[in-house]
Design a protein around this motif. Structure first.
Motif, mmCIF file in Angstrom:
data_model
loop_
_atom_site.group_PDB
_atom_site.id
_atom_site.type_symbol
_atom_site.label_atom_id
_atom_site.label_comp_id
_atom_site.label_asym_id
_atom_site.label_seq_id
_atom_site.Cartn_x
_atom_site.Cartn_y
_atom_site.Cartn_z
ATOM 1 N N SER A 69 56.410 7.804 22.237
ATOM 2 C CA SER A 69 55.271 8.678 21.961
ATOM 3 C C SER A 69 55.765 10.051 21.507
ATOM 4 C CB SER A 69 54.389 8.822 23.205
ATOM 5 O OG SER A 69 55.088 9.445 24.258
ATOM 6 N N ILE A 70 54.956 10.711 20.688
ATOM 7 C CA ILE A 70 55.372 11.989 20.103
ATOM 8 C C ILE A 70 54.240 13.008 20.211
ATOM 9 C CG2 ILE A 70 57.091 11.100 18.504
ATOM 10 C CD1 ILE A 70 54.912 10.936 16.417
ATOM 11 N N PRO A 71 54.578 14.294 20.336
ATOM 12 C CA PRO A 71 53.548 15.338 20.358
ATOM 13 C C PRO A 71 52.967 15.524 18.958
ATOM 14 C CG PRO A 71 55.724 16.322 20.383
ATOM 15 C CD PRO A 71 55.935 14.837 20.503
ATOM 16 N N ILE A 72 51.675 15.786 18.867
ATOM 17 C CA ILE A 72 51.017 15.957 17.579
ATOM 18 C C ILE A 72 50.102 17.175 17.613
ATOM 19 C CG2 ILE A 72 51.111 13.513 16.980
ATOM 20 C CD1 ILE A 72 48.198 13.300 17.897
ATOM 21 N N TYR A 73 49.757 17.654 16.414
ATOM 22 C CA TYR A 73 48.830 18.774 16.267
ATOM 23 C C TYR A 73 47.501 18.273 15.707
ATOM 24 C CZ TYR A 73 53.079 21.665 16.550
ATOM 25 O OH TYR A 73 54.245 22.248 16.954
ATOM 26 N N PHE A 74 46.449 19.040 16.004
ATOM 27 C CA PHE A 74 45.120 18.708 15.495
ATOM 28 C C PHE A 74 44.607 19.814 14.597
ATOM 29 C CE2 PHE A 74 45.582 16.019 19.178
ATOM 30 C CZ PHE A 74 44.983 14.831 18.782
ATOM 31 N N LYS A 75 43.913 19.410 13.553
ATOM 32 C CA LYS A 75 43.404 20.340 12.553
ATOM 33 C C LYS A 75 42.437 21.344 13.188
ATOM 34 C CE LYS A 75 41.345 20.523 7.962
ATOM 35 N NZ LYS A 75 42.480 21.297 7.425
ATOM 36 N N GLY A 76 42.628 22.606 12.830
ATOM 37 C CA GLY A 76 41.745 23.663 13.315
ATOM 38 C C GLY A 76 42.259 24.402 14.525
ATOM 39 N N TYR A 77 43.456 24.007 15.023
ATOM 40 C CA TYR A 77 43.969 24.628 16.247
ATOM 41 C C TYR A 77 45.350 25.252 16.060
ATOM 42 C CZ TYR A 77 39.789 22.912 18.339
ATOM 43 O OH TYR A 77 38.455 22.704 18.617
ATOM 44 N N ASN A 78 45.655 25.656 14.829
ATOM 45 C CA ASN A 78 46.796 26.527 14.517
ATOM 46 C C ASN A 78 48.127 26.042 15.092
ATOM 47 O OD1 ASN A 78 45.074 28.383 13.170
ATOM 48 N ND2 ASN A 78 44.458 29.192 15.178
ATOM 49 N N VAL B 57 47.190 7.991 21.607
ATOM 50 C CA VAL B 57 48.615 8.290 21.556
ATOM 51 C C VAL B 57 49.176 7.850 20.207
ATOM 52 C CG1 VAL B 57 49.267 6.083 22.625
ATOM 53 C CG2 VAL B 57 50.841 8.030 22.763
ATOM 54 N N VAL B 58 50.155 8.611 19.690
ATOM 55 C CA VAL B 58 50.861 8.265 18.459
ATOM 56 C C VAL B 58 52.319 8.001 18.818
ATOM 57 C CG1 VAL B 58 51.571 9.041 16.164
ATOM 58 C CG2 VAL B 58 49.311 9.669 17.059
ATOM 59 N N ARG B 59 52.867 6.913 18.272
ATOM 60 C CA ARG B 59 54.249 6.537 18.574
ATOM 61 C C ARG B 59 55.028 6.321 17.289
ATOM 62 N NH1 ARG B 59 51.306 2.854 22.227
ATOM 63 N NH2 ARG B 59 51.342 3.742 24.324
ATOM 64 N N GLU B 60 56.311 6.734 17.309
ATOM 65 C CA GLU B 60 57.202 6.442 16.192
ATOM 66 C C GLU B 60 58.114 5.295 16.594
ATOM 67 O OE1 GLU B 60 59.164 10.098 15.174
ATOM 68 O OE2 GLU B 60 60.395 10.139 16.985
ATOM 69 N N GLY B 61 59.281 5.148 15.940
ATOM 70 C CA GLY B 61 60.166 4.024 16.201
ATOM 71 C C GLY B 61 60.553 3.890 17.665
ATOM 72 N N LYS B 62 60.811 2.635 18.073
ATOM 73 C CA LYS B 62 61.205 2.301 19.452
ATOM 74 C C LYS B 62 60.092 2.556 20.459
ATOM 75 C CE LYS B 62 65.471 1.256 18.264
ATOM 76 N NZ LYS B 62 66.013 -0.124 18.374
ATOM 77 N N ASN B 63 58.828 2.620 19.971
ATOM 78 C CA ASN B 63 57.667 2.774 20.858
ATOM 79 C C ASN B 63 57.687 4.092 21.625
ATOM 80 O OD1 ASN B 63 55.226 1.574 21.465
ATOM 81 N ND2 ASN B 63 56.005 0.441 23.224
#
Length: 269
Positions: A245-254, A237-243
């Motif tokens: 979680s945020i949606p993210i993209y992965f390389k190779g999946y447009n 999981v990736v989190r920004e401020g205030k803990n």
């Protein structure tokens, strides 16, 4: 001339797995006691301190601060020496409450960044729980987590470059919610202030240490079966401020989000 004496590590603020790395350092002058908050970790903390109501006219605190990595908040709590019966046994909780959260509250994710899948190049794994998963991905801090069905002993690679903030790999236990703090893990700080957590690692399955600068795609750990889990997998999981979680993209999946039940191959260079 005022004489000054300093004792280290007398008080520890409880912040989960990082509790040994953030502490108060007591400083005594002829008429006052000052508690300096020391952050020995490689990541920042949001700090909120509140005076106990009965002592509001005697105790001074720095109510809010963002404490940078490896930094000290001077005189976070201060009060007159006369209100202390025994300086050797005093506790900061007798005077104020401290609430700490790992991470920069102002961190904003770089949404243009495409992550590498957190396992070896060419490897392929299934998503066993994705965004908004009903089992455990239903809170602000875990809503956009992804569970990959790595087996015990599989290699975990860094999905993004950064600095290792904390690690834990001394647990062998797993089970229900009562084991939530038994999960072995790695936390990595990114250049935009966000943090990634790699969770449920094997016993002694951490290959890096706090302070290490790691590269994207670098092996950092070994998958395991620890913490709150019903079976082996990697919780990422990736989190920004205030803990948050945020949606993210992965390389190779447009720029498409990964889906539960599908297998994904690591296409990182």
């Amino acid at each position: 001339m005022i004489m000054k004496y300093v004792w280290l590590l007398l008080f520890v603020v409880s912040i989960g797995n990082a509790q040994e790395n953030v502490h108060f350092k007591k400083e005594i002058t002829t008429d006052s006691i000052h508690l300096n908050l020391v952050n020995t970790m490689y990541g920042p903390f949001e700090v909120k301190i509140k005076v106990n109501d009965s002592l509001s006219n005697k105790v001074k605190v720095k109510e809010y601060s963002v404490l940078a990595a490896r930094d000290t908040l001077q005189k976070a709590i201060s009060f007159p020496l006369e209100i202390v019966n025994d300086t050797s046994s005093m506790r900061y909780t007798d005077y104020a409450a401290a609430d700490l959260m790992l991470g920069d509250p102002n961190a904003v994710h770089n949404d243009d960044y495409e992550y590498a899948l957190p396992y070896s190049k060419g490897a392929k794994y299934k998503i066993v729980q994705g965004f908004n998963g009903s089992f455990t991905h239903n809170s602000v801090r875990s809503r956009y987590a992804i569970d990959f069905n790595l087996r015990v002993g599989d290699t975990i690679n860094a999905a993004r470059e950064g600095i290792v903030v904390r690690t834990k790999d001394d647990s062998k236990e797993h089970g229900g919610k009562e084991f939530i703090n038994k999960a072995n893990l790695i936390t990595i700080l990114h250049d935009d202030g966000t943090m990634a957590a790699y969770v449920h690692l094997d016993y002694k399955g951490v290959l890096v240490k706090p302070g290490d600068t790691i590269k994207r795609g670098q092996p950092i750990g070994i998958s395991g079966l620890t913490g709150f889990t019903r079976g082996p997998h990697l919780h990422f999981v990736v989190r920004e401020g205030k803990n948050v979680s945020i949606p993210i993209y992965f390389k190779g999946y447009n720029k498409k989000y990964l889906k539960k039940g599908k297998k994904y191959k690591n296409k990182n260079e």
